[in-house]
Write a protein that holds these residues in place. Structure first.
Motif, short mmCIF file in Angstrom:
data_model
loop_
_atom_site.label_atom_id
_atom_site.label_comp_id
_atom_site.label_asym_id
_atom_site.label_seq_id
_atom_site.Cartn_x
_atom_site.Cartn_y
_atom_site.Cartn_z
N LEU A 26 0.82 -1.21 0.00
CA LEU A 26 0.00 0.00 0.00
C LEU A 26 0.85 1.27 0.00
CD1 LEU A 26 -2.87 -0.99 2.45
CD2 LEU A 26 -3.15 -0.23 0.09
N GLN A 27 2.09 1.15 0.42
CA GLN A 27 3.00 2.30 0.41
C GLN A 27 3.61 2.50 -0.97
OE1 GLN A 27 5.78 1.47 3.56
NE2 GLN A 27 4.22 1.57 5.15
N GLU A 28 3.39 1.52 -1.85
CA GLU A 28 4.01 1.58 -3.18
C GLU A 28 3.00 1.70 -4.31
OE1 GLU A 28 6.19 -2.04 -3.36
OE2 GLU A 28 7.49 -1.56 -1.65
N ALA A 29 1.74 1.33 -4.06
CA ALA A 29 0.75 1.33 -5.14
C ALA A 29 -0.65 1.54 -4.57
CB ALA A 29 0.80 0.00 -5.90
N PRO A 30 -1.58 2.08 -5.38
CA PRO A 30 -2.97 2.22 -4.93
C PRO A 30 -3.58 0.86 -4.63
CG PRO A 30 -2.57 3.50 -6.93
CD PRO A 30 -1.37 2.61 -6.74
N LEU A 31 -4.54 0.84 -3.73
CA LEU A 31 -5.15 -0.42 -3.31
C LEU A 31 -5.74 -1.20 -4.49
CD1 LEU A 31 -5.99 -2.30 -1.01
CD2 LEU A 31 -8.03 -0.90 -0.69
N GLU A 32 -6.37 -0.48 -5.42
CA GLU A 32 -7.02 -1.16 -6.54
C GLU A 32 -6.02 -1.85 -7.48
OE1 GLU A 32 -6.83 3.30 -7.48
OE2 GLU A 32 -7.38 2.01 -5.79
N GLN A 33 -4.75 -1.45 -7.42
CA GLN A 33 -3.74 -2.07 -8.27
C GLN A 33 -3.05 -3.26 -7.61
OE1 GLN A 33 -0.94 0.82 -9.76
NE2 GLN A 33 -2.54 2.19 -10.55
N ILE A 34 -3.30 -3.44 -6.33
CA ILE A 34 -2.67 -4.54 -5.60
C ILE A 34 -3.49 -5.81 -5.80
CG2 ILE A 34 -2.01 -5.38 -3.31
CD1 ILE A 34 -1.65 -2.45 -2.49
N THR A 35 -2.81 -6.90 -6.09
CA THR A 35 -3.47 -8.18 -6.31
C THR A 35 -2.91 -9.23 -5.35
OG1 THR A 35 -1.84 -8.89 -7.95
CG2 THR A 35 -3.74 -7.62 -8.76
N ILE A 36 -3.60 -10.35 -5.28
CA ILE A 36 -3.09 -11.47 -4.49
C ILE A 36 -1.71 -11.87 -4.99
CG2 ILE A 36 -3.39 -13.94 -4.04
CD1 ILE A 36 -5.19 -12.30 -2.29
N GLU A 37 -1.54 -11.87 -6.30
CA GLU A 37 -0.26 -12.25 -6.89
C GLU A 37 0.86 -11.28 -6.50
OE1 GLU A 37 1.62 -13.59 -11.21
OE2 GLU A 37 -0.36 -12.66 -11.11
N SER A 38 0.56 -9.98 -6.52
CA SER A 38 1.60 -9.00 -6.18
C SER A 38 1.97 -9.09 -4.70
CB SER A 38 1.13 -7.58 -6.53
OG SER A 38 0.00 -7.19 -5.76
N ILE A 39 1.01 -9.41 -3.86
CA ILE A 39 1.29 -9.59 -2.43
C ILE A 39 2.18 -10.81 -2.22
CG2 ILE A 39 0.27 -10.10 -0.17
CD1 ILE A 39 -2.23 -8.52 -1.18
N ALA A 40 1.84 -11.90 -2.92
CA ALA A 40 2.65 -13.12 -2.82
C ALA A 40 4.07 -12.87 -3.31
CB ALA A 40 1.99 -14.24 -3.63
N ASN A 41 4.19 -12.18 -4.44
CA ASN A 41 5.52 -11.89 -4.98
C ASN A 41 6.34 -11.02 -4.04
OD1 ASN A 41 4.94 -13.33 -7.30
ND2 ASN A 41 4.31 -11.53 -8.48
N HIS A 42 5.66 -10.15 -3.32
CA HIS A 42 6.34 -9.22 -2.42
C HIS A 42 7.13 -9.95 -1.34
CE1 HIS A 42 6.87 -5.17 -0.72
NE2 HIS A 42 6.73 -5.73 0.48
N ILE A 43 6.62 -11.10 -0.91
CA ILE A 43 7.33 -11.85 0.14
C ILE A 43 7.85 -13.19 -0.37
CG2 ILE A 43 6.22 -10.77 2.12
CD1 ILE A 43 4.25 -13.05 2.24
#
Length: 210
Positions: A26-43
């Protein structure tokens, strides 16, 4: 209470990692652009692992809200209750304001979870948990306000109405803080604002006519 097994502890740890990852995203992108995949990739985990914890992104957002506001609720219920209600309310408002002002990302989450139809998009289990926490939070404040009314320290106005007044006024203040660059303010300036704001809210409540 039964101690958690190693597997249960690991499951809880991974879920907390997911919630932390959502906050960081959320500090890097708007909420609507965040996906389950991007969250998984983040960690660095597989997307399928996320689905072992939640069914949708909305469920994950709800769980983050539960964790963050649950922490705030725990702080509030541990405030010394053996004092006049106006003193307790002032401490609670101050505590809540300081907590929320220092968690600007939660402004995005708070707006989202209170948007129309949000709860209807949640899985039944998560929706039930959200509704339970909402009722628990509301009951704590309504019961405290009613005690103040019964003791003659608070104007004889429905406790729920008084709680709504505080809640909506605080939302406006939070949005003002979240909408600005907090780095522009020194800690001393934020402390002064918090103290003035808290006195303003409490003074307004106590000056209401029955």
């Amino acid at each position: 209470m039964t101690a958690m097994t190693y597997k249960e502890r690991e499951f809880q740890r991974r879920e907390n990692d997911l919630l932390d990852a959502l906050l960081e995203c959320l500090q890097e992108a708007p909420l609507e652009q965040i996906t389950i995949e991007s969250i998984a990739n983040h960690i660095g985990i597989a997307k399928g692992t996320v689905y072992k914890h939640v069914s949708t992104k909305d469920d994950l957002i709800a769980k983050l809200s539960l964790r963050e506001f649950g922490d705030l609720h725990n702080l509030m219920v541990n405030v010394d209750q053996n004092r006049p209600v106006p003193v307790i309310i002032k401490d609670l408002i101050t505590l809540g304001f300081k907590h929320m002002a220092s968690h600007q990302t939660m402004g995005i989450i708070d707006d989202y979870v209170h948007s129309p139809n949000f709860k209807s998009k949640l899985s039944p289990e998560v929706r039930e948990e959200i509704e339970h926490k909402d009722k628990e939070f509301d009951s704590f404040f309504i019961d405290l306000m009613q005690r103040g009314i019964d003791e003659g320290d608070i104007p004889n106005i429905p406790a729920k109405t008084l709680c709504d007044i505080i809640h909506f006024t605080m939302i406006g203040a939070y949005e003002g803080i979240w909408g600005c660059n907090a780095e522009e303010f020194t800690p001393n300036e934020i402390l002064k604002f918090t103290n003035h704001y808290t006195s303003f809210i409490l003074g307004g409540i106590l000056s209401l006519e029955d």
